[in-house]
Design a protein around this motif. Structure first.
Motif, short mmCIF file in Angstrom:
data_model
loop_
_atom_site.label_atom_id
_atom_site.label_comp_id
_atom_site.label_asym_id
_atom_site.label_seq_id
_atom_site.Cartn_x
_atom_site.Cartn_y
_atom_site.Cartn_z
N ARG A 126 -0.14 -13.88 -1.86
CA ARG A 126 0.40 -15.22 -2.10
C ARG A 126 -0.45 -16.23 -1.32
NH1 ARG A 126 5.17 -15.23 -4.70
NH2 ARG A 126 6.44 -13.32 -4.62
N ASP A 138 3.40 -3.04 -5.03
CA ASP A 138 3.40 -3.42 -6.44
C ASP A 138 2.10 -4.18 -6.72
OD1 ASP A 138 3.80 -4.39 -8.97
OD2 ASP A 138 5.85 -5.08 -8.61
N GLU A 140 1.13 -5.56 -9.40
CA GLU A 140 1.23 -6.63 -10.39
C GLU A 140 1.81 -7.91 -9.80
OE1 GLU A 140 3.39 -5.14 -13.71
OE2 GLU A 140 1.67 -3.98 -14.48
N ARG A 141 2.30 -7.85 -8.59
CA ARG A 141 2.89 -9.03 -7.95
C ARG A 141 2.12 -9.36 -6.67
NH1 ARG A 141 8.97 -7.68 -6.91
NH2 ARG A 141 8.83 -9.78 -6.01
N ASP A 173 6.57 -6.27 1.61
CA ASP A 173 6.09 -5.78 0.32
C ASP A 173 5.25 -4.52 0.44
OD1 ASP A 173 7.29 -7.72 -1.32
OD2 ASP A 173 5.69 -9.18 -0.88
N SER A 233 10.48 -1.08 -11.56
CA SER A 233 9.82 -2.37 -11.83
C SER A 233 8.36 -2.31 -11.41
CB SER A 233 10.52 -3.51 -11.07
OG SER A 233 10.39 -3.30 -9.68
N GLY A 234 7.54 -3.08 -12.11
CA GLY A 234 6.15 -3.25 -11.74
C GLY A 234 5.32 -2.00 -11.82
#
Length: 423
Positions: free
Chosen positions: A5, A32, A34-35, A42, A63-64
């Motif tokens: 991020r 993950d 993809e994020r 995380d 997910s992901g």
């Protein structure tokens, strides 16, 4: 590569977290892919590969797209990102600092743009050539920018000014040097210059046959060029009569060192090189004491060890008050606060502006005006340069004081509070 991020210092924080996990005995990490990673939460760390792969497989069903990687591998990825972000921030700060300093030192915008283009290419040493207007023609300016040996940060530490006696060229005209090719004696090379100084230096450095000319450098106009000098076998064999003084006269030049945007500006240095005085209110003595002074080059004194002119300074003790001197004359520009402020600022920066002065006969005339702190007064001349008597334009009530003042200056010249300093 893992995506992060947009958060300042995030890569460094994650590096520290992974180092701590490695010290605790963890060697694998799951995340993950993809994020974007927003923090240590995380990242799931495991002591062995089997546990990490099992966690990644189970999360695929939820997910992901989770992947398992060795901590050392992800750490290298974060280290690369941190390095790139630090360099990006440093380069941005370096560019911003240069822009501020260049603006303060009155560097022409086209030179700033050219320097920034090279800074973005990470060129370690940058020299940008440009020109500024002079009384007669143009003055050469070269700015010097150097990259730090410890980082990518750039420092603007010096600029040079140089002036020749060459007359201004017509629009679209340039200086040209036509010379023999070193590889093929039957082939001529053409180099174009906007600067007469650079053109003459290049011409004089030739070893074979060469020609120094002015004109339009396009193929169809080249035949109409004006030949200024020629060279045969490395020796000058012809100089045009009208160009002889310019060709043989030494170039007047000086260098100025600056510190984070502090120092004489380019316009001040250019005006001093043309023989005028400039005022600075931000000077600091070697003892660290702030002071104000008018400054001029000493052209008749030997240059210092850096081949620069020494300065003569006229401090506050010399009692030259520009605003008070201007008030002694009927100058229209001094009648309005805005124009008066502009006039004082231009004269303090060494300019010799044209003003409208009302004489004793009541007639207003355009005259060029110049500060002369050495003698505690100002000089007037016609726009073309012919001097005029300042007494013809002084207000009646100050004429009687002017004579005594001139005598006082003559008597006290030995007590001038100017200083000679090395630049």
């Amino acid at each position: 590569m893992a995506k992060l991020r947009e958060k300042e210092g995030l890569a460094g924080e994650l590096l520290a977290y992974l180092d701590e996990q490695a010290r605790l005995g963890f060697s694998w990490v799951v995340y993950d892919s993809e994020r974007p990673i927003g923090g240590s939460w995380d990242l799931l760390c495991y002591r062995d590969q089997i546990s990490a792969f099992r966690e990644a497989a189970e999360n695929q069903q939820i997910s992901g797209w989770h992947i398992a990687r060795p901590i050392a591998q992800l750490r290298r990825a974060f280290a690369i990102q941190e390095y790139e972000l630090k360099n990006l921030t440093m380069n941005r700060n370096s560019l911003e600092a240069f822009r501020e300093e260049a603006k303060a030192l009155k560097v022409p915008q086209n030179m700033i743009d050219a320097a920034e283009a090279l800074m973005e290419q990470n060129v370690p040493r940058i020299e940008i050539f440009g020109q500024v207007p002079a009384d007669r023609g143009m003055m050469d300016v070269t700015i010097h920018i150097k990259q730090s040996g410890q980082s990518d940060f750039y420092y603007f530490n010096k600029f040079d000014v140089a002036m020749s006696k060459a007359k201004p060229l017509e629009n679209d005209h340039q200086y040209m040097v036509i010379s023999q090719s070193a590889a093929d004696k039957d082939k001529n090379l053409l180099r174009r210059f906007s600067s007469p100084i650079q053109a003459m230096d290049y011409f004089k450095a030739q070893k074979g046959n060469a020609e120094l000319s002015t004109g339009k450098a396009s193929d169809k106009d080249l035949q109409y060029r004006d030949t200024l000098a020629t060279m045969k076998d490395g020796k000058v064999d012809y100089v045009k009569k009208e160009f002889s003084q310019t060709f043989h006269s030494p170039v007047i030049q000086n260098s100025h060192y600056v510190d984070r945007g502090k120092g004489f500006s380019i316009e001040q240095a250019a005006n001093m090189l043309q023989g005028r005085a400039v005022f600075r209110g931000d000077l600091v003595s070697r003892a660290g004491v702030p002071y104000k002074a008018w400054n001029t080059y000493q052209f008749n004194e030997p240059k210092d060890r850096y081949n620069n002119y020494t300065l003569k300074q006229y401090g506050e003790g010399y009692r030259f008050d520009l605003k008070k001197e201007l008030a002694s004359y009927e100058i229209k520009e001094m009648q309005q606060p805005v124009t008066a402020k502009q006039l004082v600022a231009r004269m303090e920066n060494g300019y010799s502006p044209v003003v409208t002065v009302i004489g004793k006969d009541g007639e207003s005339r355009p005259l060029r005006i110049e500060a002369v702190p050495r003698y505690g007064n100002i000089n007037f001349s016609e726009p073309g340069g012919k001097p005029v008597k300042r007494e013809d334009y002084q207000k009646e009530q100050v004429i009687s004081h002017a004579v005594g003042k001139e005598k006082g200056h003559a008597k006290n010249r030995g007590q001038q509070q100017g200083q000679e300093i090395d630049m």
